[in-house]
Scaffold this motif. Structure first.
Motif, short mmCIF file in Angstrom:
data_model
loop_
_atom_site.label_atom_id
_atom_site.label_comp_id
_atom_site.label_asym_id
_atom_site.label_seq_id
_atom_site.Cartn_x
_atom_site.Cartn_y
_atom_site.Cartn_z
N LEU A 88 -32.16 16.32 -18.17
CA LEU A 88 -30.86 16.30 -17.78
C LEU A 88 -30.15 15.09 -18.19
N GLY A 89 -28.80 14.99 -18.75
CA GLY A 89 -28.10 13.83 -18.94
C GLY A 89 -26.81 14.07 -19.42
N PRO A 90 -25.75 13.06 -19.51
CA PRO A 90 -24.59 13.12 -20.02
C PRO A 90 -24.42 13.31 -21.37
N GLY A 91 -23.16 13.88 -21.64
CA GLY A 91 -22.80 14.18 -23.13
C GLY A 91 -23.21 15.67 -23.43
N ASP A 92 -22.98 16.13 -24.72
CA ASP A 92 -22.92 17.54 -25.21
C ASP A 92 -23.86 17.67 -26.59
N SER A 93 -25.01 18.54 -26.17
CA SER A 93 -25.92 18.52 -27.35
C SER A 93 -25.33 18.64 -28.84
N ALA A 94 -24.10 19.38 -28.63
CA ALA A 94 -23.54 19.94 -29.89
C ALA A 94 -22.83 18.91 -30.62
N ARG A 95 -22.71 17.74 -29.95
CA ARG A 95 -22.19 16.41 -30.83
C ARG A 95 -23.37 15.65 -31.46
N ASN A 141 -19.08 11.08 -36.57
CA ASN A 141 -18.24 10.35 -35.67
C ASN A 141 -18.75 10.83 -34.14
N GLU A 142 -20.07 10.90 -33.95
CA GLU A 142 -20.67 11.14 -32.83
C GLU A 142 -20.07 10.18 -31.60
N PHE A 143 -19.76 10.91 -30.35
CA PHE A 143 -19.00 9.90 -29.41
C PHE A 143 -19.41 10.52 -27.98
N ILE A 144 -19.00 9.80 -27.13
CA ILE A 144 -19.42 10.21 -25.66
C ILE A 144 -18.21 9.94 -24.85
N TYR A 145 -17.66 10.56 -23.87
CA TYR A 145 -16.67 10.32 -23.02
C TYR A 145 -17.05 9.30 -22.11
N LYS A 146 -16.21 8.20 -21.84
CA LYS A 146 -16.57 7.26 -20.89
C LYS A 146 -16.56 7.76 -19.41
N ASP A 147 -16.04 8.66 -18.94
CA ASP A 147 -16.11 9.59 -17.89
C ASP A 147 -17.57 10.35 -17.79
N GLU A 148 -17.96 10.78 -18.83
CA GLU A 148 -19.40 11.52 -18.84
C GLU A 148 -20.48 10.47 -18.44
N ILE A 149 -20.29 9.14 -18.98
CA ILE A 149 -21.33 8.10 -18.51
C ILE A 149 -21.24 8.03 -17.13
N LEU A 150 -20.06 7.57 -16.54
CA LEU A 150 -19.85 7.24 -15.30
C LEU A 150 -20.23 8.34 -14.21
N ASN A 151 -19.75 9.60 -14.45
CA ASN A 151 -20.44 10.66 -13.62
C ASN A 151 -22.01 10.72 -13.73
N GLY A 152 -22.45 10.37 -14.97
CA GLY A 152 -23.86 10.56 -15.19
C GLY A 152 -24.47 9.63 -14.39
#
Length: 358
Positions: free
Chosen positions: A322-329, A334-345
């Motif tokens: 379990l973790g933040p982010g999307d396996s499809a990326r 240009n792999e990326f993570i939304y900042k909110d995904e980290i904060l929510n994680g």
């Protein structure tokens, strides 16, 4: 410092650390610099920790040998960057609401989110469990110097939380992997004459058997065992009947068969001689009535079976992914993570463990 202000601080620290990690290349087996980077950061925060090879871990300051132990684990290595990047894969740039770069989503976001949660939870002395945070090497290649090397040094682990991009859903099972090299022997002869025993024709029969073969046991979560022929090689020149044909079988196991059991079943079904490259990457699963599974579902996570493999394959203890982010990326340009995904994680990891008991 109040709990809310400390939480705000560790969230900001997590974003900054992720950018620094992206800017420090850390291909599998080449994680030395990023391991040093994280170690130096831990020291600056006053977090006692250890390092073996390129693996880092820290035990919480309220350790009690009489309590069960939960392990946070994620990986610091990355694959090579795609040639299709239009941005610097090591830039760690922040563009609007995203942090862009190699390893941002897989699995840097999980590393820094678990570390932030570990920092927060380590301040709480009334927990019913011990907590270990670890960041390990060689996950992308299932290497022997990563989590497999580290686990014996940590003692008994009652539950591992493996950080990978799952959109904060909970993978309760994960398919295993076994790669088999198959060899069919024939007899060489001249193609213009009725001579020899064509190894290609014999291999075709085996390949057809594999395509049609059905393993009896099907997992409710992971489905059937999947066996796929992915490579074939034979022949030396056009006028020689080949006396040898090799092919590769990719096996995705479902947790109802050990890899060695699958190997035995196939060997009894095929004429080819089978040689596994490894049998150590078995499927993993955890009961749906496990207290942590129930906890995550209550927090809004969806339980699912994962087709992708992680360090869970090398763990003998109960584990979830379990973790933040999307396996499809993962592994994309240009792999990326939304900042909110980290904060929510970070907040999710804290919620799942704050007040938790087995």
């Amino acid at each position: 410092m109040t709990p809310n202000s400390f939480l705000s601080l560790i969230k900001e620290d997590a974003l900054l650390l992720l950018k620094s990690m992206i800017q420090t290349p850390s291909f599998s087996k080449e994680e030395d610099q990023v391991s040093t980077l994280i170690s130096d950061q831990l020291t600056s925060w006053g977090i006692a920790h250890e390092r073996k090879k390129n693996n880092l871990w820290s035990k919480d300051p309220h350790w009690d040998d009489n309590k069960p132990t939960i392990l946070f684990n994620s990986h610091i290595d990355t694959v090579q960057p795609s040639k299709d990047y239009t941005m610097d894969p090591f830039g760690g740039e922040e563009v609007e609401d995203k942090i862009i770069g190699l390893g941002s989503n897989d699995a840097g976001a999980s590393v820094v989110s678990q570390l932030a949660a570990f920092r927060y939870l380590s301040q709480l002395s009334d927990r019913t469990y011990n907590l270990i945070w670890s960041a390990t090497a060689e996950e992308e290649i299932s290497g022997k110097n990563g989590v497999e090397f580290l686990l014996p040094k940590l003692g008994n682990i009652d539950l591992a939380i493996v950080g990978e991009p799952t959109q904060l859903d909970i993978a309760v099972a994960e398919k295993g992997l076994m790669v088999i090299d198959a060899t069919v022997e024939g007899v060489a002869g001249h193609a213009a004459r009725d001579e020899g025993d064509n190894a290609i024709y014999k291999a075709i029969k085996d390949i057809d058997r594999i395509e049609k073969f059905v393993f009896d046991k099907e997992s409710d979560v992971l489905g059937p065992v999947k066996a796929t022929v992915t490579m074939v090689n034979a022949g030396t020149q056009h006028n020689v009947v080949p006396d040898r044909c090799t092919f590769v079988i990719d096996i995705r196991s479902n947790g109802l068969y050990a890899n060695k059991e699958i190997l035995e079943i196939l060997q009894n079904t095929l004429d080819a001689k089978l040689r596994p490259r490894s049998t150590r990457l078995n499927a993993s699963n955890i009961p749906l009535d496990h207290p942590m599974v129930k906890r995550c579902i209550a927090l809004g996570s969806t339980a699912y079976g994962s087709p992708t493999m992680s360090d869970q394959a090398l763990m003998s203890c109960p584990s979830i992914k379990l973790g933040p982010g999307d396996s499809a990326r993962s592994h994309t340009a240009n792999e990326f993570i939304y900042k909110d995904e980290i904060l929510n994680g970070i907040e999710y990891y804290i919620k799942m463990l704050e007040g938790f008991s087995f």
